[in-house]
Design a protein around this motif. Structure first.
Motif, PDB file in Angstrom:
ATOM      1  N   PRO A  86       0.809  -1.225   0.000  1.00 24.46           N
ATOM      2  CA  PRO A  86       0.000   0.000   0.000  1.00 24.46           C
ATOM      3  C   PRO A  86       0.840   1.272   0.000  1.00 24.46           C
ATOM      4  CG  PRO A  86      -0.720  -1.518   1.717  1.00 24.46           C
ATOM      5  CD  PRO A  86       0.570  -2.022   1.218  1.00 24.46           C
ATOM      6  N   ASN A  87       2.146   1.166   0.117  1.00 16.55           N
ATOM      7  CA  ASN A  87       2.968   2.360  -0.052  1.00 16.55           C
ATOM      8  C   ASN A  87       3.943   2.217  -1.220  1.00 16.55           C
ATOM      9  OD1 ASN A  87       2.325   4.604   1.635  1.00 16.55           O
ATOM     10  ND2 ASN A  87       2.734   3.291   3.380  1.00 16.55           N
ATOM     11  N   ASN A  88       3.652   1.273  -2.120  1.00 19.02           N
ATOM     12  CA  ASN A  88       4.458   1.174  -3.345  1.00 19.02           C
ATOM     13  C   ASN A  88       3.589   1.422  -4.569  1.00 19.02           C
ATOM     14  OD1 ASN A  88       7.046   0.792  -2.365  1.00 19.02           O
ATOM     15  ND2 ASN A  88       6.723  -1.363  -2.027  1.00 19.02           N
ATOM     16  N   SER A  89       2.712   0.447  -4.866  1.00 22.59           N
ATOM     17  CA  SER A  89       1.733   0.735  -5.921  1.00 22.59           C
ATOM     18  C   SER A  89       0.644   1.610  -5.321  1.00 22.59           C
ATOM     19  CB  SER A  89       1.118  -0.562  -6.430  1.00 22.59           C
ATOM     20  OG  SER A  89       0.278  -1.126  -5.456  1.00 22.59           O
ATOM     21  N   ASN A  90       0.500   1.454  -4.025  1.00 21.57           N
ATOM     22  CA  ASN A  90      -0.541   2.050  -3.179  1.00 21.57           C
ATOM     23  C   ASN A  90      -1.903   1.366  -3.291  1.00 21.57           C
ATOM     24  OD1 ASN A  90       1.610   3.981  -3.033  1.00 21.57           O
ATOM     25  ND2 ASN A  90       0.186   5.377  -2.063  1.00 21.57           N
ATOM     26  N   HIS A  91      -2.286   0.892  -4.462  1.00 21.02           N
ATOM     27  CA  HIS A  91      -3.601   0.235  -4.534  1.00 21.02           C
ATOM     28  C   HIS A  91      -3.428  -1.279  -4.532  1.00 21.02           C
ATOM     29  CE1 HIS A  91      -2.999  -1.039  -8.634  1.00 21.02           C
ATOM     30  NE2 HIS A  91      -2.603   0.168  -8.951  1.00 21.02           N
ATOM     31  N   LEU A  92      -4.529  -1.974  -4.339  1.00 20.36           N
ATOM     32  CA  LEU A  92      -4.489  -3.442  -4.250  1.00 20.36           C
ATOM     33  C   LEU A  92      -5.309  -4.061  -5.379  1.00 20.36           C
ATOM     34  CD1 LEU A  92      -3.811  -2.388  -1.299  1.00 20.36           C
ATOM     35  CD2 LEU A  92      -4.873  -4.452  -0.459  1.00 20.36           C
ATOM     36  N   ASP A  93      -5.430  -3.310  -6.471  1.00 21.02           N
ATOM     37  CA  ASP A  93      -6.394  -3.648  -7.520  1.00 21.02           C
ATOM     38  C   ASP A  93      -5.677  -4.305  -8.707  1.00 21.02           C
ATOM     39  OD1 ASP A  93      -8.198  -3.668  -9.592  1.00 21.02           O
ATOM     40  OD2 ASP A  93      -8.893  -1.622  -9.282  1.00 21.02           O
ATOM     41  N   ILE A  94      -5.890  -5.585  -8.871  1.00 18.66           N
ATOM     42  CA  ILE A  94      -5.169  -6.309  -9.924  1.00 18.66           C
ATOM     43  C   ILE A  94      -5.655  -5.883 -11.318  1.00 18.66           C
ATOM     44  CG2 ILE A  94      -6.425  -8.465 -10.448  1.00 18.66           C
ATOM     45  CD1 ILE A  94      -2.826  -8.364  -9.217  1.00 18.66           C
ATOM     46  N   VAL A  95      -6.860  -5.330 -11.418  1.00 21.26           N
ATOM     47  CA  VAL A  95      -7.309  -4.841 -12.733  1.00 21.26           C
ATOM     48  C   VAL A  95      -6.450  -3.645 -13.149  1.00 21.26           C
ATOM     49  CG1 VAL A  95      -9.263  -4.094 -14.129  1.00 21.26           C
ATOM     50  CG2 VAL A  95      -9.658  -5.608 -12.176  1.00 21.26           C
ATOM     51  N   ARG A  96      -6.141  -2.794 -12.191  1.00 22.66           N
ATOM     52  CA  ARG A  96      -5.252  -1.665 -12.491  1.00 22.66           C
ATOM     53  C   ARG A  96      -3.828  -2.157 -12.791  1.00 22.66           C
ATOM     54  NH1 ARG A  96      -5.996   2.981  -8.064  1.00 22.66           N
ATOM     55  NH2 ARG A  96      -4.417   3.991  -9.351  1.00 22.66           N
ATOM     56  N   ALA A  97      -3.416  -3.219 -12.132  1.00 18.48           N
ATOM     57  CA  ALA A  97      -2.091  -3.783 -12.438  1.00 18.48           C
ATOM     58  C   ALA A  97      -2.071  -4.364 -13.852  1.00 18.48           C
ATOM     59  CB  ALA A  97      -1.721  -4.853 -11.413  1.00 18.48           C
ATOM     60  N   MET A  98      -3.184  -4.999 -14.252  1.00 19.89           N
ATOM     61  CA  MET A  98      -3.268  -5.532 -15.627  1.00 19.89           C
ATOM     62  C   MET A  98      -3.195  -4.385 -16.621  1.00 19.89           C
ATOM     63  SD  MET A  98      -6.020  -8.681 -15.532  1.00 19.89           S
ATOM     64  CE  MET A  98      -7.471  -7.849 -14.997  1.00 19.89           C
ATOM     65  N   ASN A  99      -3.885  -3.302 -16.292  1.00 25.66           N
ATOM     66  CA  ASN A  99      -3.868  -2.138 -17.173  1.00 25.66           C
ATOM     67  C   ASN A  99      -2.443  -1.609 -17.335  1.00 25.66           C
ATOM     68  OD1 ASN A  99      -3.929   1.103 -17.093  1.00 25.66           O
ATOM     69  ND2 ASN A  99      -5.559   0.340 -18.408  1.00 25.66           N
ATOM     70  N   MET A 100      -1.744  -1.455 -16.219  1.00 25.24           N
ATOM     71  CA  MET A 100      -0.381  -0.921 -16.278  1.00 25.24           C
ATOM     72  C   MET A 100       0.541  -1.870 -17.062  1.00 25.24           C
ATOM     73  SD  MET A 100       1.698   1.485 -15.636  1.00 25.24           S
ATOM     74  CE  MET A 100       1.168   2.596 -14.337  1.00 25.24           C
ATOM     75  N   ALA A 101       0.375  -3.186 -16.820  1.00 22.26           N
ATOM     76  CA  ALA A 101       1.203  -4.156 -17.551  1.00 22.26           C
ATOM     77  C   ALA A 101       0.955  -4.027 -19.044  1.00 22.26           C
ATOM     78  CB  ALA A 101       0.881  -5.580 -17.075  1.00 22.26           C
ATOM     79  N   ALA A 102      -0.304  -3.806 -19.410  1.00 21.55           N
ATOM     80  CA  ALA A 102      -0.649  -3.763 -20.839  1.00 21.55           C
ATOM     81  C   ALA A 102      -0.226  -2.462 -21.499  1.00 21.55           C
ATOM     82  CB  ALA A 102      -2.161  -3.975 -21.013  1.00 21.55           C
ATOM     83  N   ILE A 103      -0.101  -1.378 -20.739  1.00 23.54           N
ATOM     84  CA  ILE A 103       0.229  -0.107 -21.410  1.00 23.54           C
ATOM     85  C   ILE A 103       1.699   0.302 -21.274  1.00 23.54           C
ATOM     86  CG2 ILE A 103      -2.159   0.754 -21.285  1.00 23.54           C
ATOM     87  CD1 ILE A 103      -1.370   2.589 -19.019  1.00 23.54           C
ATOM     88  N   GLN A 104       2.387  -0.130 -20.194  1.00 21.74           N
ATOM     89  CA  GLN A 104       3.696   0.481 -19.966  1.00 21.74           C
ATOM     90  C   GLN A 104       4.760   0.042 -20.983  1.00 21.74           C
ATOM     91  OE1 GLN A 104       5.053  -2.170 -16.066  1.00 21.74           O
ATOM     92  NE2 GLN A 104       4.912  -0.010 -15.867  1.00 21.74           N
ATOM     93  N   TYR A 105       4.668  -1.186 -21.452  1.00 23.71           N
ATOM     94  CA  TYR A 105       5.664  -1.627 -22.440  1.00 23.71           C
ATOM     95  C   TYR A 105       5.386  -1.046 -23.826  1.00 23.71           C
ATOM     96  CZ  TYR A 105       7.645  -4.601 -18.930  1.00 23.71           C
ATOM     97  OH  TYR A 105       8.257  -5.041 -17.787  1.00 23.71           O
TER      98      TYR A 105
END
Ligand SMILES: [Zn+2]
Length: 459
Positions: free
Chosen positions: A316-335
């Motif tokens: 909660p103090n790194n990504s800050n959120h615990l939402d895997i949908v947002r993690a999927m989004n970041m994985a799909a857009i950052q590269y």
């Protein structure tokens, strides 16, 4: 008492993530004894009755999500306190973790579980943060979530306050922890060995822990030294890369999940693929922590090599959120951005990491990760009657690019409805939120830590 049967009926789409990656329009799922008994078109299951039927006409159904690296405990009660210019918060974070009491950890854990479940996570790895699993057991029991736990061990000096024991004792403690916890709550609790990192653990300790998990058919996870500094250090000290070092000492294999793994070289990826080691990557932590995904991220190469990759939200103090949908989004857009190539990490690959591939990475692929007959009934129902789901042509793109965990309507674990129409019924949220704020204030006072409430004046 047997779990009542359940039918998900007339779902707008069922994204099965099965072997053929079928997306069933107007689908239905029959659940009996906590497992998926039938999946198909609603018309084909029209004659099947169940104790409860959920009308899923406006829902998109996915497998429950797995989170491969999710520190819960201390972080929640002081979430968001570190300003962007404070540098790495790790020293403070570990000081606070050390100072937490049983009761405080129980409440912060309960909050974490609520947040995880409500955004669709059904199974997560807590990489050794929880100090008082006995105190947290009630929260795991009440929430109905799946938890992978372990005792954090080291036997070497570390730059933060970490539990340190003589090598043999650390091995013994980990074995005892696994023997005590693995398989509890009808298998919803799993226990792994959790050495903090190869830098804080001797080769003897890592080898001892690998033997422990080999013997018990469970897994080991550790923070994987990576990036240019780690590479330079390992070359100097061991004349090899961090991953090949682990291989040399015999601590890689299908039951080893490496966390973060940024900055790995081609030889290291080949080594992971050859040994079957898996990875848990935290894309939002990497981005927020300015870790240089463009220069060091190798998610596309890991996936191409067939290394099972799970996603994690870290803390909660790194990504800050615990939402895997947002993690999927970041994985799909950052590269896509980092390498200026839109074809990289497509939405489908992101969803696979949150479900099927992630479950494989965590050794739970036989039971979780897809909607198939015989698997555990762990499901997420997304509410499409929300603006962000409009217009709905490609449910998978809408899920990964438009939505986030807040449109999770209903969550099922082991055939039990644990989030029902946005609500959980195991904790009073108002009381808990107040309690967590109080604990946070107390913890800051006790550890003498203080950060400005904002970089802007709070008047
Ligand atoms: Zn971690």
């Amino acid at each position: 008492m047997a779990t009542p049967s359940l039918k998900i009926d007339r779902a707008r789409y069922v994204i099965t993530v099965d072997g053929g990656r079928r997306i069933i329009r107007d689908g239905a799922i029959l659940i009996e004894g906590g497992r998926i008994r039938e999946v198909g078109k609603a018309a084909d299951l029209a004659g099947r009755a169940a104790d409860r039927v959920i009308d899923a006409r406006h829902m998109v159904v996915t497998p429950g999500f797995v989170n491969g690296h999710m520190h819960i405990s201390y972080g929640h009660v002081v979430r968001g306190i570190f300003p962007d210019d404070a540098g790495s918060p790790l020293v403070h974070v570990f000081n606070m973790q050390t100072a937490m009491t049983e009761d405080e950890e129980y409440h912060s854990t309960l909050l974490g579980l609520i947040e995880l479940l409500k955004s669709g996570t059904v199974c997560f790895v807590d990489p050794g943060s929880t100090k008082y699993p006995d105190a947290c057991l009630q929260a795991y029991t009440d929430a109905g979530i799946r938890v992978i736990l372990g005792e954090c061990v080291t036997d070497r000096e570390a730059p933060f306050t970490l539990p340190r024991h003589p090598t043999a004792e650390a091995v013994k403690r980990s074995a005892a922890f696994i023997d005590k916890w693995h398989g509890r709550l009808d298998g919803r609790i799993r226990a792994w060995a959790m050495p903090f990192s190869p830098e804080t653990c001797s080769a003897e300790l890592l080898q001892g822990l690998k033997r422990v998990v080999d013997e018990r058919g469970t897994m080991l996870t550790l923070h994987h030294g990576s990036g240019p500094q780690a590479l330079a250090d390992y070359r100097k000290r061991h004349d090899t890369t961090p991953t090949e070092y682990l291989d040399t000492i015999g601590v890689l294999g299908r039951n080893v999940c490496l966390a973060h793994s940024l900055g790995v070289e081609a030889a290291e990826i080949a080594c992971m693929a050859r040994t079957g080691a898996t990875v848990a990557m935290c894309p939002v932590t990497a981005a927020k922590g300015a870790r240089g995904v463009g220069a060091y991220g190798r998610m596309p190469e890991l996936l191409a090599a067939g290394v099972p990759v799970a996603l994690g939200c870290d803390s909660p103090n790194n990504s800050n959120h615990l939402d895997i949908v947002r993690a999927m989004n970041m994985a799909a857009i950052q590269y896509k951005d980092a390498r200026q190539d839109m074809r990289l990490v497509p939405a489908e690959a992101a969803l696979e990491m949150g479900t099927r591939t992630g479950a494989t990475a965590l050794g739970v692929g036989d039971d979780l990760g897809s909607i198939e007959v015989g698997k555990k009934a762990d499901l997420v129902l997304f509410d499409t009657q929300r603006p962000e789901w409009q217009a709905l042509f490609n449910p998978l793109n809408n899920l990964v690019y438009n939505a986030d965990g807040r449109s999770v309507h209903t969550v099922i674990v082991d055939g039990r409805v644990v989030v029902d129409a946005y609500r959980q019924s195991f904790a009073d949220e108002g009381t808990l939120f107040e309690k967590v704020q109080e604990i946070g204030e107390r913890l800051l006072a006790r550890t003498g830590m203080s950060f400005p409430r904002s970089r802007w004046p709070v008047v």
